[in-house]
Design a protein around this motif. Structure first.
Motif, PDB file in Angstrom:
ATOM      1  N   ASN A  24       0.820  -1.207   0.000  1.00 29.61           N
ATOM      2  CA  ASN A  24       0.000   0.000   0.000  1.00 29.61           C
ATOM      3  C   ASN A  24       0.857   1.261   0.000  1.00 29.61           C
ATOM      4  O   ASN A  24       0.606   2.203  -0.744  1.00 29.61           O
ATOM      5  CB  ASN A  24      -0.913   0.024   1.238  1.00 29.61           C
ATOM      6  CG  ASN A  24      -1.916  -1.112   1.230  1.00 29.61           C
ATOM      7  OD1 ASN A  24      -2.357  -1.554   2.271  1.00 29.61           O
ATOM      8  ND2 ASN A  24      -2.260  -1.601   0.047  1.00 29.61           N
ATOM      9  N   GLU A  69       1.143   3.875  -3.142  1.00 29.78           N
ATOM     10  CA  GLU A  69       0.636   5.228  -2.900  1.00 29.78           C
ATOM     11  C   GLU A  69       1.750   6.250  -3.151  1.00 29.78           C
ATOM     12  O   GLU A  69       1.538   7.285  -3.778  1.00 29.78           O
ATOM     13  CB  GLU A  69       0.114   5.341  -1.461  1.00 29.78           C
ATOM     14  CG  GLU A  69      -0.395   6.715  -1.061  1.00 29.78           C
ATOM     15  CD  GLU A  69      -1.634   7.153  -1.833  1.00 29.78           C
ATOM     16  OE1 GLU A  69      -2.329   6.266  -2.375  1.00 29.78           O
ATOM     17  OE2 GLU A  69      -1.885   8.364  -1.916  1.00 29.78           O
ATOM     18  N   GLN A  71       5.282  12.111  -1.051  1.00 31.06           N
ATOM     19  CA  GLN A  71       4.828  11.259   0.045  1.00 31.06           C
ATOM     20  C   GLN A  71       6.030  10.865   0.889  1.00 31.06           C
ATOM     21  O   GLN A  71       6.949  10.221   0.398  1.00 31.06           O
ATOM     22  CB  GLN A  71       4.143  10.005  -0.506  1.00 31.06           C
ATOM     23  CG  GLN A  71       3.552   9.108   0.557  1.00 31.06           C
ATOM     24  CD  GLN A  71       2.395   9.787   1.298  1.00 31.06           C
ATOM     25  OE1 GLN A  71       1.440  10.226   0.696  1.00 31.06           O
ATOM     26  NE2 GLN A  71       2.516   9.891   2.616  1.00 31.06           N
ATOM     27  N   PHE A 125      -1.026   8.722   5.521  1.00 33.79           N
ATOM     28  CA  PHE A 125      -0.582   9.231   4.220  1.00 33.79           C
ATOM     29  C   PHE A 125      -0.702  10.750   4.170  1.00 33.79           C
ATOM     30  O   PHE A 125       0.207  11.445   3.728  1.00 33.79           O
ATOM     31  CB  PHE A 125      -1.404   8.604   3.088  1.00 33.79           C
ATOM     32  CG  PHE A 125      -1.010   7.189   2.773  1.00 33.79           C
ATOM     33  CD1 PHE A 125       0.338   6.853   2.610  1.00 33.79           C
ATOM     34  CD2 PHE A 125      -1.970   6.198   2.620  1.00 33.79           C
ATOM     35  CE1 PHE A 125       0.703   5.545   2.317  1.00 33.79           C
ATOM     36  CE2 PHE A 125      -1.601   4.898   2.328  1.00 33.79           C
ATOM     37  CZ  PHE A 125      -0.268   4.565   2.182  1.00 33.79           C
TER      38      PHE A 125
END
Lengths: 398, 374
Positions: free
Chosen positions: A179, A183, A199, A262
């Motif tokens: 994940n 992402e 990120q 996130f």
């Protein structure tokens, strides 16, 4: 923690307007034998995008139904060839296993042949997922400035396929790695105007969010296992029931808290950061209440409609009036389609929209002064308008 | 002159300009300026466009049409007006507020791609997939085909009885012996590639089918309704034709290839599944028609060589045609074997041209076959 330099997300869509839009577009889709679905999706998106605002300024979706339709046609040409041939060849080689599974080994073979069929499409699905997100980004604007995403669909498809295999092999234990990396892959390629998203963070930090999944799994395995071993049916059923529910809610908790993580570790340019605070309980409440409302409405319609039709049919049954019977079956088929359309619209209004509203209103952008420094980015004309996603049926109602 | 507060975004940066908007209906312009704006903006009302499908309450966002290469054919600048009176007035004063601007040559592009996609799908469905199915059906080892055929028959049994245990095959030995005699008579002079495995199911429906690998099933209803042994022989010869032509193997392969394709084209709009089934059915019928004609030819050839009269076969078609009039009680046989006057005529013409024929079964054998399920 909200300061004058923050922007709190707002949502102003209403049930009535969205329901009306959803019903009208679905009816048009049925009447046009499905062709209108590209325009339908686009119009729903336009409504939802323009209902989302920050600092009093609405988002805008600039995609068009026509370009989606064209993108779909392009994808069809490619996929027609690929899918038709792949599926027939797999079926040919699969036959020897599928035909008559008599031993457990043959059963395994049969199941794996079916899954190979899926795997042949899986990379394409990931490719389509990335392209769809890229298209949506390219067609989203806020304050007149475009969002955008760099190319990278094949890179994404490759990584996503690899991580998916890893996730299956590790029985889901490596989900945070998959994940997080995926992402990050997408976020690091995303832009707002000339400012780039990034990120940060570590994938291992997501394990905290998985705690309820572990608890649920332990309940399922240990309690149900003990109950099974001791042959106490009550304990076993209770263990399975509680463990299963816990696991489901735990999965939701994971997704909600992954969203939080996130957002907290995301930056735009040098000065803009984010906070997302969706709550598992609220999400669960919205889904359950929405589901109950939809279920109740559907049930009521089915009862009334069913009684009416049974009444008409039984009064006609003796008369041997086949023309009228045929007419009734056409009416029933039409009503069935209308009911499906209605359920779709109700889902949008009672589940999807409240969820979007919750996610948007718990989202905060920090450092809004820096937004004035962000400049426009060039438009993209050549994107395939997520034709592959439409052809492969990736993504939901809008 | 109407005035209202608004927000203006110039399309080159994400900075927000607080502006004062003035509507001059006589000149047909919308003018706005603000502290952060260097010069006042003048928009002609006929260039004003309202963004589509916005929520109705609160503010509305407008844009300006230009002849550009932008993906929306509008200027990148946006103007949001939050004053209800102004918005209501603008809706009336701006003539082309809801016009959808299109790039030039769009119709041609749409036409090009629609025909391209239709051609590609049609090519796949009607040329490439059938050709591939044909080749693969030939390539399939006999043993695998037989295995597949047995599985198909098992599935149909399951479908008919809703039970995996049930055995609905008829076992009367004299009846089966008569059936064997009939089969032997029909196939004696034909060049057979398959070993036939013929069963009778104890089912009332008037139906018969051929599964891959030499499997043939006759339903009891067919034997009950047939007015002579020759009619059963005609249907049986027809099914043997399907077996020898590998029709059901080919059909299964073709369906495997086209199923995904059809559902992809039709998409998942509400009731899509229904449409997919219908489309697949129509596709099936178009292939079936060809295969049926070929199986008829085979049947007539077999009947001819075996010196069995074709008039029974012809009368069976007429029986089906008569049923066609009484819609509701449609026999299943009708769905997969659409009867037509043409097929009946062909069988009649054949029967008339036949030289000497002898009964396919003796009176006693025919009686035994009729009692095969007792």
């Amino acid at each position: 923690m909200s300061t004058s330099n923050d922007i709190q997300g707002q949502y102003r869509g209403t049930r009535g307007e969205l329901f009306h839009l959803a019903i009208v577009t679905t009816m048009l889709t049925i009447i046009t034998l499905g062709i209108y679905r590209f325009w339908a999706k686009t119009r729903i998106r336009k409504y939802i995008w323009s209902s989302v605002s920050g600092d009093g300024d609405a988002f805008e979706y600039t995609g068009t139904g026509l370009e989606k339709f064209l993108g779909f046609l392009v994808a069809i040409v490619v996929l027609a060839i690929y899918l038709g041939i792949i599926q027939m060849v797999l079926f040919f080689f699969g036959l020897s296993f599928v035909a008559e599974p008599t031993t457990p080994a043959e059963m395994v073979m049969m199941v794996s042949v079916l899954y190979i069929n899926l795997l042949a499409i899986l990379p394409l699905v990931f490719y389509a997922v990335y392209r769809a997100r890229r298209y949506k980004m390219a067609r989203t604007r806020w304050r007149g400035v475009r969002f955008g995403m760099e190319q990278g669909a094949w890179g994404y498809a490759l990584r996503a396929s690899g991580y998916t295999i890893l996730m299956i092999v590790s029985l889901g234990l490596m989900a945070p790695l998959a994940n997080f990396k995926l992402e990050k892959y997408m976020m690091d390629r995303s832009w707002y105007g000339d400012a780039q998203f990034e990120q940060h963070g570590k994938w291992t930090a997501l394990y905290g969010a998985m705690k309820h999944i572990f608890i649920g799994a332990i309940i399922l395995v240990v309690i149900a296992g003990i109950g099974g071993a001791l042959q106490i049916e009550g304990v076993m059923i209770a263990g399975v029931f509680v463990g299963y529910i816990w696991l489901m809610v735990g999965g939701l908790y994971y997704r909600v808290h992954a969203m939080r993580y996130f957002a907290a570790n995301r930056t735009l340019g040098e000065h803009i950061s984010f906070t997302a605070e969706p709550r598992t309980g609220e999400v669960l409440k919205l889904v359950v209440i929405g589901g109950l409302i939809i279920g109740a409405i559907t049930f009521a319609i089915l009862m009334v409609g069913g009684l009416a039709i049974t009444g008409v049919v039984s009064s006609l049954a003796d008369s041997q009036n086949f023309g009228a019977m045929a007419f009734i079956s056409v009416i029933v088929a039409v009503l069935y389609l209308v009911l499906l359309a209605l359920i779709g619209a109700l889902t949008l209004v009672f589940i999807t929209q409240p969820l979007i509203s919750h996610f948007v209103t718990t989202y905060t952008v920090h450092g809004k002064d820096a937004l004035a420094e962000i400049s426009q980015r060039a438009g993209e004309v050549g994107v395939d308008a997520e034709g592959f996603a439409d052809a492969l049926d990736v993504g939901g109602a809008f | 002159m109407l005035e209202a507060a608004g927000s203006y975004f110039d399309g080159t940066s994400a900075a927000k300009h607080k502006v004062q908007v003035r509507l001059d209906e006589e000149k047909g312009t919308l003018t706005f300026d603000g502290e952060s704006l260097r010069t006042a903006e003048h928009w002609r009302l006929e260039d004003l466009r309202l963004l589509a499908d916005q929520p109705g309450g609160g503010w509305l966002t407008f844009t300006r049409n230009i002849d550009g290469e932008d993906e929306t054919l509008s200027h990148e600048a946006r103007l949001s007006v939050r004053d209800g009176v102004m918005n209501a007035r603008l809706r009336e004063a701006a003539p082309l507020l809801h016009k959808r601007d299109l790039h030039q040559g769009v119709a041609l592009r749409v036409l090009k791609w629609v025909s391209g996609a239709v051609a590609a799908v049609a090519l796949m469905l009607f040329v490439i997939l059938p050709a591939m199915a044909d080749t693969l059906a030939r390539l399939m080892p006999l043993e695998r085909e037989q295995q597949f055929g047995r599985a198909v028959v098992k599935q149909i049994t399951w479908f008919l009885t809703q039970s995996t245990e049930a055995d609905i095959t008829c076992t009367n030995e004299a009846g089966l012996a008569a059936l064997d005699k009939m089969t032997a008579r029909l196939t004696a002079k034909m060049d057979m590639a398959y070993e036939l495995n013929i069963q009778v199911f104890d089912q009332p429906m008037v139906n018969a089918f051929a599964a891959p690998g030499g499997q043939i099933v006759l339903m009891r209803g067919l034997i009950d309704e047939a007015d002579s042994a020759e009619a059963v022989a005609g249907v049986l010869a027809h099914e043997i034709g399907h077996v020898e032509h590998r029709d059901s193997t080919r059909n299964a392969l073709r369906a495997a290839g086209s199923a995904g394709l059809v559902s992809m084209v039709l998409g998942d709009f509400s009731g899509g599944a229904l449409a997919v089934v219908l489309a697949e059915q129509m596709l099936e019928t178009s292939y079936t028609r060809q295969a049926e004609g070929a199986a008829d030819d085979y049947a007539l050839e077999a009947l001819g060589k075996a010196e069995v009269s074709g008039s029974g076969f012809a009368s069976f078609f007429e029986y089906l045609l008569k049923l066609q009039g009484d819609m509701p009680d449609l026999p299943v046989y009708f769905l997969s074997h659409p009867p037509s006057q043409a097929r009946a005529d062909k069988a009649h013409a054949f029967a008339d041209a036949q030289a000497a024929t002898t009964p396919v079964l003796s009176e006693a054998d025919w009686a035994a076959l009729q009692a095969v399920c007792d």
